[in-house]
Design a protein around this motif. Structure first.
Motif, PDB file in Angstrom:
ATOM      1  N   UNK A 286       0.823  -1.209   0.000  1.00 25.53           N
ATOM      2  CA  UNK A 286       0.000   0.000   0.000  1.00 25.53           C
ATOM      3  C   UNK A 286       0.856   1.257   0.000  1.00 25.53           C
ATOM      4  N   UNK A 287       0.324   2.278  -0.648  1.00 23.02           N
ATOM      5  CA  UNK A 287       0.871   3.635  -0.602  1.00 23.02           C
ATOM      6  C   UNK A 287      -0.105   4.504   0.176  1.00 23.02           C
ATOM      7  N   UNK A 290      -3.105   9.667  -1.009  1.00 23.65           N
ATOM      8  CA  UNK A 290      -4.206   8.878  -0.443  1.00 23.65           C
ATOM      9  C   UNK A 290      -3.864   7.391  -0.409  1.00 23.65           C
ATOM     10  N   UNK A 291      -4.624   6.663   0.396  1.00 25.15           N
ATOM     11  CA  UNK A 291      -4.380   5.241   0.583  1.00 25.15           C
ATOM     12  C   UNK A 291      -4.758   4.462  -0.671  1.00 25.15           C
ATOM     13  N   UNK A 292      -3.813   3.611  -1.122  1.00 18.63           N
ATOM     14  CA  UNK A 292      -4.042   2.733  -2.262  1.00 18.63           C
ATOM     15  C   UNK A 292      -3.325   1.417  -1.970  1.00 18.63           C
ATOM     16  N   UNK A 293      -3.910   0.305  -2.359  1.00 20.81           N
ATOM     17  CA  UNK A 293      -3.331  -0.996  -2.026  1.00 20.81           C
ATOM     18  C   UNK A 293      -3.547  -1.985  -3.163  1.00 20.81           C
ATOM     19  N   UNK A 294      -2.544  -2.853  -3.384  1.00 24.05           N
ATOM     20  CA  UNK A 294      -2.647  -3.922  -4.379  1.00 24.05           C
ATOM     21  C   UNK A 294      -2.198  -5.224  -3.737  1.00 24.05           C
ATOM     22  N   UNK A 295      -2.603  -6.326  -4.349  1.00 20.79           N
ATOM     23  CA  UNK A 295      -2.097  -7.635  -3.946  1.00 20.79           C
ATOM     24  C   UNK A 295      -1.104  -8.088  -5.000  1.00 20.79           C
ATOM     25  N   UNK A 296       0.105  -8.481  -4.562  1.00 17.06           N
ATOM     26  CA  UNK A 296       1.140  -8.859  -5.509  1.00 17.06           C
ATOM     27  C   UNK A 296       2.133  -9.805  -4.840  1.00 17.06           C
ATOM     28  N   UNK A 297       3.110 -10.285  -5.622  1.00 13.59           N
ATOM     29  CA  UNK A 297       4.182 -11.124  -5.092  1.00 13.59           C
ATOM     30  C   UNK A 297       5.368 -10.241  -4.733  1.00 13.59           C
ATOM     31  N   UNK A 298       5.941 -10.456  -3.565  1.00 10.32           N
ATOM     32  CA  UNK A 298       7.047  -9.616  -3.097  1.00 10.32           C
ATOM     33  C   UNK A 298       8.166 -10.490  -2.544  1.00 10.32           C
ATOM     34  N   UNK A 321      10.404   4.868  -2.572  1.00 15.83           N
ATOM     35  CA  UNK A 321       9.401   5.412  -1.661  1.00 15.83           C
ATOM     36  C   UNK A 321       8.980   4.371  -0.629  1.00 15.83           C
ATOM     37  N   UNK A 322       8.458   4.874   0.494  1.00 16.97           N
ATOM     38  CA  UNK A 322       7.995   4.000   1.565  1.00 16.97           C
ATOM     39  C   UNK A 322       6.627   3.407   1.210  1.00 16.97           C
ATOM     40  N   UNK A 323       6.459   2.126   1.484  1.00 16.63           N
ATOM     41  CA  UNK A 323       5.184   1.447   1.289  1.00 16.63           C
ATOM     42  C   UNK A 323       4.868   0.635   2.534  1.00 16.63           C
ATOM     43  N   UNK A 324       3.606   0.274   2.685  1.00 20.44           N
ATOM     44  CA  UNK A 324       3.188  -0.643   3.740  1.00 20.44           C
ATOM     45  C   UNK A 324       3.076  -2.043   3.151  1.00 20.44           C
ATOM     46  N   UNK A 325       3.596  -3.032   3.861  1.00 18.35           N
ATOM     47  CA  UNK A 325       3.563  -4.416   3.384  1.00 18.35           C
ATOM     48  C   UNK A 325       2.851  -5.274   4.430  1.00 18.35           C
ATOM     49  N   UNK A 326       1.853  -6.025   3.969  1.00 19.46           N
ATOM     50  CA  UNK A 326       1.108  -6.946   4.839  1.00 19.46           C
ATOM     51  C   UNK A 326       1.190  -8.342   4.234  1.00 19.46           C
TER      52      UNK A 326
END
Length: 333
Positions: A286-287, A290-298, A321-326
Motif C-alpha cells: 500500500x501507498x 491517499x491510501x491505495x493498495x494492491x495484492x502482488x508477489x514480493x 518510496x515507503x510502502x506498507x507491506x502486509x
C-alpha cells in the motif's frame, strides 16, 4: 491488476450499483443516503473523530471499473448513539421432582457507550469472485488501521449477516422485533441509521427465552448466512471470535478481536520499495496519502521490499518510496 483505494464522490453510481447486491444500513442503495455517506467518508479520511462515520473503500479492476467495496467505522458507539445488541446466554434449569434438565438460550438486551471500530459493507461483484481479490478488499482495511493506528479503537467489531427468508425478511424480526415495534424489518433497519432510541424504548428488557420461538427463528440466532461464510473464515484467520452477542434486528452474530492482535494489523510494516521481478511471497502493498493498495508477489529483505514494477505503477509511486507491506498466508483467498 486490481487496486483498492479510498472512495471518491465520483464513485456514487458504482456504489449504488454494488449496494443493490447487499442493501444494509452500512451500504444503503438509496442515492441520497449514499451521497451523504460519501461526504462523511471524506471527512473521516481527513481525520474527523465524529462517531459512526464510515470510511469507504472501492476496488477497481485492471480497466479502472469499480467492482467491489468495503468500509470501516473508526468509532462506533457513543452516549448519543450507543451500540445495541442481544447477549446470548446459556441457562440450565433442573427439576428434582421431574428429574429433568433443560438447557435454554436466553437473549438479554444490552447497550454499550464505549466506542469500538467496526468493519462492514463488503461487497464483491459475483464475476470477480474466486480470483484472490477478496483478501485485498477485506484485509486492506486492517492495513489502513495499522497505518493510522491512533485513529482507531482498542477492539474491532464485525457484524455478520445471518440467513434470511427468501423474500429478504428476518425470521427473528418477525418473531420478536415486529411484535414490539409494529415495523417491518427493512423499515426498522433503515430507521435505525439515525434513530436507535426506539429499540431501547420498545424492546423487552427482561430475559427472552429462545425456546418460545419457532424452530426457523431458533436456527438463525447467531448463525452465519451461506453468502457470509467466506467472510467468517477470513475473520477467524485474522483472530476474530464469536462474542456470544447478536444483532437485535436479524440475529446475526457479532465477531470481535483486540485491534493489536488482528493478524493483518500486527504484521503490517513499513518498507522501502525496490522495483524488482516478483518474489515468492503474496502480500498487500500500500501507498499512503491517499491510501491505495494492491495484492502482488514480493520479496522482503529487512526494511526493503522487492515489488514488481507494474505494482508500483498501479500504486502511482516510484522506487525508493515507503510502502506498507502486509504478508498473506499462501492458502488464503
Amino acid at each position: 491488476m486490481y487496486l483498492l483505494r479510498q472512495a471518491l464522490s465520483t464513485d456514487l453510481e458504482a456504489l449504488i450499483r454494488l449496494a443493490k447486491l447487499l442493501d444494509t444500513i452500512n451500504l444503503p442503495a438509496d442515492p441520497e443516503q449514499m451521497e451523504g455517506l460519501l461526504k462523511t467518508s471524506h471527512s473521516a479520511f481527513a481525520g474527523s473523530t465524529e462517531p459512526d462515520q464510515a470510511m469507504f473503500f472501492v476496488l477497481e479492476d485492471s480497466n479502472g471499473v469499480v467492482c467491489g467495496c468495503s468500509n470501516v467505522i473508526a468509532h462506533h458507539g457513543s452516549p448519543e448513539a450507543p451500540h445495541t445488541y442481544f447477549d446470548v446466554i446459556e441457562e440450565d434449569r433442573y427439576s428434582r421432582d421431574l428429574e429433568r434438565l433443560f438447557s435454554h438460550l436466553v437473549l438479554r438486551l444490552g447497550t454499550s457507550f464505549h466506542p469500538r471500530t467496526e468493519i462492514g459493507g463488503l461487497v464483491l461483484e459475483p464475476s470477480h469472485r474466486g480470483q484472490g481479490v477478496a483478501s485485498l478488499l477485506s484485509r486492506s482495511r486492517f492495513q489502513y488501521i495499522a497505518a493510522y493506528r491512533e485513529r482507531f479503537c482498542e477492539r474491532i467489531l464485525a457484524e455478520l449477516l445471518p440467513p434470511f427468508d427468501p423474500d429478504g425478511s428476518s425470521p427473528l424480526w418477525k418473531s420478536l422485533g415486529r411484535r414490539f415495534t409494529g415495523l417491518e424489518y427493512r423499515e426498522a433497519d433503515r430507521l435505525s441509521i439515525n434513530q436507535k432510541e426506539f429499540i431501547e424504548d420498545l424492546f423487552p428488557r427482561g430475559d427472552i427465552y429462545v425456546s418460545l420461538f419457532d424452530e426457523a427463528t431458533h436456527r438463525v440466532i447467531g448463525a452465519v448466512g451461506e453468502k457470509t461464510k467466506a467472510v467468517e473464515l477470513m475473520l477467524r484467520r485474522e483472530g476474530f471470535r464469536y462474542q456470544r452477542r447478536i444483532d437485535p434486528f436479524d440475529g446475526g452474530p457479532h465477531y470481535g478481536a483486540p485491534t493489536d492482535r488482528v493478524r493483518s494489523v500486527r504484521l503490517t510494516r513499513s518498507c522501502r520499495a525496490l522495483a524488482r521481478a516478483s518474489g515468492n511471497r503474496s502480500a498487500l502493498v500500500a501507498a499512503l496519502e491517499p491510501f491505495r493498495s494492491v495484492r502482488t508477489q514480493v520479496e522482503l529483505t529487512g526494511l526493503q521490499v522487492c515489488v514488481p514494477p507494474e505494482a508500483l505503477s498501479r500504486l502511482e509511486i516510484s522506487e525508493g518510496q515507503e510502502v506498507l507491506v502486509t504478508p498473506l498466508e499462501e492458502n488464503l483467498s
